[in-house]
Design an enzyme around this catalytic site. Structure first.
Site, mmCIF file in Angstrom:
data_model
loop_
_atom_site.group_PDB
_atom_site.id
_atom_site.type_symbol
_atom_site.label_atom_id
_atom_site.label_comp_id
_atom_site.label_asym_id
_atom_site.label_seq_id
_atom_site.Cartn_x
_atom_site.Cartn_y
_atom_site.Cartn_z
ATOM 1 N N GLU A 146 0.814 -1.196 0.000
ATOM 2 C CA GLU A 146 0.000 0.000 0.000
ATOM 3 C C GLU A 146 0.853 1.254 0.000
ATOM 4 O O GLU A 146 1.896 1.305 0.647
ATOM 5 C CB GLU A 146 -0.893 0.011 1.235
ATOM 6 C CG GLU A 146 -2.111 -0.846 1.004
ATOM 7 C CD GLU A 146 -2.489 -1.668 2.194
ATOM 8 O OE1 GLU A 146 -1.584 -2.194 2.875
ATOM 9 O OE2 GLU A 146 -3.696 -1.796 2.431
ATOM 10 N N CYS A 198 2.723 8.323 1.821
ATOM 11 C CA CYS A 198 3.190 7.361 2.824
ATOM 12 C C CYS A 198 3.634 6.103 2.074
ATOM 13 O O CYS A 198 2.855 5.486 1.353
ATOM 14 C CB CYS A 198 2.058 7.076 3.814
ATOM 15 S SG CYS A 198 2.513 5.869 5.060
ATOM 16 N N CYS A 212 5.210 -7.134 7.485
ATOM 17 C CA CYS A 212 6.187 -6.704 8.497
ATOM 18 C C CYS A 212 6.420 -7.841 9.478
ATOM 19 O O CYS A 212 5.496 -8.559 9.838
ATOM 20 C CB CYS A 212 5.683 -5.469 9.241
ATOM 21 S SG CYS A 212 6.907 -4.788 10.376
ATOM 22 N N CYS A 252 4.041 -5.770 16.160
ATOM 23 C CA CYS A 252 3.455 -4.905 17.187
ATOM 24 C C CYS A 252 1.972 -5.270 17.315
ATOM 25 O O CYS A 252 1.279 -5.412 16.304
ATOM 26 C CB CYS A 252 3.603 -3.435 16.785
ATOM 27 S SG CYS A 252 5.309 -2.987 16.454
ATOM 28 N N CYS A 261 -1.029 -3.269 15.545
ATOM 29 C CA CYS A 261 -0.883 -2.880 14.134
ATOM 30 C C CYS A 261 -1.408 -3.959 13.187
ATOM 31 O O CYS A 261 -1.073 -5.132 13.326
ATOM 32 C CB CYS A 261 0.594 -2.615 13.851
ATOM 33 S SG CYS A 261 0.956 -2.307 12.114
ATOM 34 N N CYS A 289 -2.624 5.140 9.832
ATOM 35 C CA CYS A 289 -1.471 4.467 10.441
ATOM 36 C C CYS A 289 -1.896 3.128 11.027
ATOM 37 O O CYS A 289 -2.874 3.054 11.770
ATOM 38 C CB CYS A 289 -0.925 5.268 11.625
ATOM 39 S SG CYS A 289 -0.271 6.844 11.201
HETATM 40 N N1 SAH Z 1 7.215 0.157 10.950
HETATM 41 C C1 SAH Z 1 7.531 1.504 11.211
HETATM 42 C C2 SAH Z 1 6.844 2.455 10.289
HETATM 43 C C3 SAH Z 1 5.407 2.167 9.921
HETATM 44 S S1 SAH Z 1 4.201 2.229 11.164
HETATM 45 C C4 SAH Z 1 7.203 1.846 12.647
HETATM 46 O O1 SAH Z 1 6.545 1.074 13.313
HETATM 47 O O2 SAH Z 1 7.642 2.885 13.088
HETATM 48 C C5 SAH Z 1 3.848 3.964 11.318
HETATM 49 C C6 SAH Z 1 3.288 4.366 12.692
HETATM 50 O O3 SAH Z 1 1.966 3.854 12.878
HETATM 51 C C7 SAH Z 1 4.115 3.854 13.852
HETATM 52 O O4 SAH Z 1 4.450 4.918 14.698
HETATM 53 C C8 SAH Z 1 3.171 2.893 14.552
HETATM 54 O O5 SAH Z 1 3.429 2.854 15.930
HETATM 55 C C9 SAH Z 1 1.819 3.468 14.214
HETATM 56 N N2 SAH Z 1 0.704 2.504 14.299
HETATM 57 C C10 SAH Z 1 0.737 1.176 14.092
HETATM 58 N N3 SAH Z 1 -0.508 0.657 14.231
HETATM 59 C C11 SAH Z 1 -1.331 1.674 14.538
HETATM 60 C C12 SAH Z 1 -2.738 1.783 14.779
HETATM 61 N N4 SAH Z 1 -3.541 0.723 14.696
HETATM 62 N N5 SAH Z 1 -3.250 2.993 15.055
HETATM 63 C C13 SAH Z 1 -2.451 4.098 15.083
HETATM 64 N N6 SAH Z 1 -1.128 4.058 14.839
HETATM 65 C C14 SAH Z 1 -0.564 2.867 14.580
HETATM 66 FE FE1 SF4 Z 2 5.688 -3.280 11.656
HETATM 67 FE FE2 SF4 Z 2 3.333 -2.216 12.264
HETATM 68 FE FE3 SF4 Z 2 5.159 -2.521 14.165
HETATM 69 FE FE4 SF4 Z 2 5.534 -0.670 12.266
HETATM 70 S S1 SF4 Z 2 3.905 -0.692 13.813
HETATM 71 S S2 SF4 Z 2 7.033 -2.147 13.029
HETATM 72 S S3 SF4 Z 2 4.585 -1.716 10.510
HETATM 73 S S4 SF4 Z 2 4.169 -4.183 13.036
#
Ligand code: SAH
Ligand code: SF4
Length: 368
Positions: A96, A125, A132, A136, A139, A355
């Site tokens: 995406e 973006c 990934c 996390c 996410c 995000c």
């Molecule tokens: N993988 C990298 C960059 C992509 S994620 C990282 O984690 O930094 C971009 C941002 O989205 C990160 O700061 C992450 O903490 C946030 N994020 C992930 N899942 C989310 C969610 N469900 N709601 C809001 N922010 C989220």
């Molecule tokens: Fe990967 Fe999502 Fe964690 Fe970013 S927030 S490192 S995209 S699992």
């Protein structure tokens, strides 16, 4: 994990294009023409590179070279103007890429027609991996697992494909790039770094308008700091203490919050630059006033700013979005401690573009 096998021109820098032209017995200036056609004109196929002689195009094609611009497989348009693209590569894998127009938002028309908004800048973006591996828990991208890394050409190609789709009159100098799509850029470090250099040197996008976000790959933070040309750095903090971070982001086991904060303190900031910390607020989990006070302690003495992101919901993920009073209270504590703190406006939640929502959703269900 297989890389996409590369016989694609997109992704080659000027030096590499020059070497290729030399191997093919072509004069040196052909490399400049080719680079211009790929990165400035954003041509979609070899056949359209008419600044190059037909014989050379045939030569390239019979040697197995393709251009490598990815295809736009689908686009989803949000009520707020955000567009989520599914971008497809040569091996049919997709990621995406999200287009977020911004600006004066000046409305045109008298209100009787569907609203048209004008804008004078936009943010793209960008994804760095398919899926990934970091896992996390809040996410949606994590649900995909890691399918593969993107090549430098594929990272750049997303941006070129979206620009081709969107750019009418918008000056490329007004494009912001955030490497915050699918994937962890610092776990695909070399390709990410090469992509940045192509974007700055060959595509001509301003380095000062680029930001990369990492979940905290500590050794790469130091490497990144040494680069002569680099985007700004954002660190996904997301928790105010070791225990909560470990619970939300298992990667904390490998690189603890303590090590992450040490890397942040050692990071060589440029003149007037600040480190950004992103903090996803999860209702009842990490959004209390006490958490905010802990963040203040963690960031003490750092030249930093904080972006608060209220959790964007997705199916299968058991968190809640805090209410706006809670978010405001959290923000107030940070601001009162002298930390510039912003609440990130969710973009394109209705089309799963915000995000943490990037998991190639194609059936749009209501998530209210
Ligand atoms: N993988 C990298 C960059 C992509 S994620 C990282 O984690 O930094 C971009 C941002 O989205 C990160 O700061 C992450 O903490 C946030 N994020 C992930 N899942 C989310 C969610 N469900 N709601 C809001 N922010 C989220
Ligand atoms: Fe990967 Fe999502 Fe964690 Fe970013 S927030 S490192 S995209 S699992």
């Amino acid at each position: 994990m297989a890389e996409n096998k590369n016989s694609e021109l997109l992704g080659l820098n000027f030096q590499e294009l020059s070497e290729l032209m030399e191997t093919l017995g072509q004069p040196a200036y052909r490399a400049r023409q080719l680079s211009h056609a790929l990165y400035r004109e954003r041509q979609p196929s070899l056949d359209l590179l008419t600044t190059l002689p037909l014989a050379l195009r045939r030569q390239l094609s019979s040697a197995g070279w393709t251009l490598g611009l990815p295809k736009i497989q689908k686009r989803f348009v949000s009520t707020d103007g955000t567009v989520r693209y599914l971008v497809e590569f040569a091996d049919a894998q997709t990621v995406e890429t999200v287009w977020m127009p911004e600006g004066d938002g000046g409305e045109e028309g008298d209100g009787s027609e569907p609203e048209t908004r004008t804008y004078d800048r936009a943010t793209i973006c960008v994804s760095s991996q398919v899926g990934c591996a970091v896992d996390c828990h809040f996410c949606m991208t994590a649900l995909l697992g890691l399918l593969r890394n993107l090549s430098a050409g594929e990272i750049v190609g997303q941006i070129l494909a979206v620009l081709n789709d969107q750019l009418v009159n918008l000056d490329t100098q007004r494009i912001n790039l955030v490497f915050m799509g699918q994937g962890e850029p610092f776990l695909n470090f070399d390709n990410f770094v090469k992509a940045v250099s192509l974007l700055v040197e060959d595509v001509g996008l301003p380095e000062s308008r680029m930001t990369v976000s990492t979940s905290g790959i500590v050794p790469r933070i130091a490497d990144f700091g040494q680069l002569p040309v680099r985007p700004k750095l954002a660190i996904s903090l997301n928790a105010s203490n070791e225990e909560t971070r470990l619970q939300l982001m298992p990667i904390t086991k490998k690189w603890t919050l303590e090590k992450l904060m040490a890397a942040a303190r050692e990071f060589p900031l440029r003149n007037r630059e600040r480190l950004t910390f992103e903090y996803v607020l999860l209702g009842g989990v990490n959004d209390g006033d006490q958490n905010a006070r802990e963040v203040v302690q963690l960031l003490r003495g750092l030249r930093a700013k904080v972006n608060l992101i209220s959790w964007n919901p997705g199916p299968e993920i058991p968190y809640t979005t805090p209410n706006s009073a809670r978010v405001a209270s959290f923000q107030r504590i940070l601001i009162d401690a002298g930390i510039p703190t912003f609440i990130r406006k969710p973009r394109g939640r209705d089309i799963f573009a915000a995000c943490g929502q990037l998991k190639r959703t194609t059936e749009l269900v209501s998530i209210s």
